[in-house]
Design an enzyme around this catalytic site. Sequence first.
Site, PDB file in Angstrom:
ATOM      1  N   SER A   1       8.677   5.959  -7.169  1.00  0.00           N
ATOM      2  CA  SER A   1       8.866   5.278  -6.004  1.00  0.00           C
ATOM      3  C   SER A   1       9.843   5.656  -4.911  1.00  0.00           C
ATOM      4  CB  SER A   1       9.340   3.749  -6.614  1.00  0.00           C
ATOM      5  OG  SER A   1       9.154   2.854  -5.677  1.00  0.00           O
TER       6      SER A   1
ATOM      7  N   HIS B   1       2.765  -1.106  -9.868  1.00  0.00           N
ATOM      8  CA  HIS B   1       3.742  -0.390  -9.161  1.00  0.00           C
ATOM      9  C   HIS B   1       4.482   0.321 -10.708  1.00  0.00           C
ATOM     10  CE1 HIS B   1       6.368   1.427  -6.043  1.00  0.00           C
ATOM     11  NE2 HIS B   1       7.429   1.034  -7.018  1.00  0.00           N
TER      12      HIS B   1
ATOM     13  N   ASP C   1      -1.440  -1.281  -6.507  1.00  0.00           N
ATOM     14  CA  ASP C   1      -0.085  -1.210  -6.306  1.00  0.00           C
ATOM     15  C   ASP C   1       0.279  -2.549  -5.325  1.00  0.00           C
ATOM     16  OD1 ASP C   1       2.797  -1.131  -5.609  1.00  0.00           O
ATOM     17  OD2 ASP C   1       2.609   1.113  -6.120  1.00  0.00           O
TER      18      ASP C   1
END
Length: 405
Positions: free
Chosen positions: A193, A360, A329
Amino acid sequence: MSTALLAVVAVILCILFRILNVNSQPQKPTIWCGDNKFLDNVLKISPLLNEPYIPTRLWGFSGHVQTIIHSVIGRVKCPWPMGERIFLTLSDGTTLTYDMYQPLDTNFPDDISIAICPGICNTSESVYIRTFVHWAQYHGYRCAVLNHVGALPKVPVTAPRIFSYGNTDDFHAMLLNLINRHPNTKLVCVGFSLGGNLVTKYLGESDRVKHPNIIGGISICQGYNAIEATKWLLNWQDFRRFYLYVMTENLKNIILRHSKVLLSEESKQRFKLVENEIISAATLPELDEAYTRKVHGFGSITELYHWSSSINYLHNIEKPIIFVNAKDDPIVPEPLLEPIRKKATESPNTLYVEVAHGGHLGFYEGGLIYPNPVTWLDRTLVALVGSLALHYDDKIMKTRSGLGV
C-alpha cells in the site's frame, strides 16, 4: 411464516448475496509485461500466476469484506516471528527502528534479504506483515521490516516529524544499515500500500544512488497517484469516504499520541501549526493541510501529493520491478491502475499482475468460511522474490558469458 416476511427475507438475502458477490468465479490473474524474457523468468518460479486465485467461497469474492477482515481481524493463526529490533538515530534527530528476522531454512543456497515497507501507520507488529515474514523465513529469506516513525506506541518520537507518504529517507537508512550488517546479501524491496508507493518512488528517484545489492522491487496495492486517488476517496461511492475517515483517524491518533514533541510550542511556532485545525480535521487532505505539508515545507497539498506520488518517478526506474493490484480494491479504484498497465507494457524489467479479487491487502484463499492460514498474497510474494533472484542470476551469467568469463 407470512408472505410479507418471506418477501423481506428474500430481499435481504438478495442484497447480502449481491454484496458478497457469491456468483463470481475464481479467475486467473491478468499479467501485463512487454519484456518476454523477464516474464519467462517470473513464471518459472511463480507458476501460480497462471492458476486461478480461489478466494474463500462465502465472502472472499467481495473486495469490501476482504478489506475489512484484513483491517479488523488480520490473518488466521498468525505467528509471531522472533527478530531483533534495531535502533538508528538519523541526522535530524529522528529515532528510526526496524526489525530483523533471520531465515529459518539455513540450507538456502543464496543470501537474499527482503526489505519490507509496510502500509500507512503500520509496523513489523502488524498482523499481515508478521504472516508474510514468517512464510518468507521458512523459505530461506532474511527479512527487515521498517517501522514507520511514530507508529510504534512504545517507541518515542525524538524529532518533530513522523513518517510521510513520500519521504524515502527512512527506508534508505534501513537499507544502508542492513547492507552494512550483511554486505553480500542481495536485496529485494517489498512495499505494501503506502509502502509500495515509497518503494517505487525510492527506486525511481533520480537523485538517489541505488546500492548495487538491490536486485529488484515489488509493490502491492498502491494507488500510484495521490492527487487522483484523493478525488476518489473523497467520494462516498463504494464507501470510499468511510475508508478515508479510518485512515485519517489512525494518522491523527499517531500525531496526538506524540503531541508533546510534534505539537510542542516550539514545533507549533516553527511550522505554524494550529492544534485545533489538526484535531478537527475530518479527511486526510484536511489533516495534510493542517499538519503534513507544513512540517515538510510544501506550499500546498497539491505540491505535497505530486512530490509523494510514485507515478511521477516510474520513468526513472532501472531495477526490475513487479506491481500487484486487485480490481475490487475499494481504496484503489480501477481507473488508477491504467498508467501502471501502460508502464508494464512499454518498459523493460517491469511486470504488472492484476487480480480480479482480493480487496486491499486481503487475498484470503481457500475454505467455505474459514480461510487458509497462508494467503494467496503470502505465497505469491515469496515466489516473486525467487523470480527476481532468478532474473538477476540470469543477467549476471549472460554478462559473464559475453565477457568470456
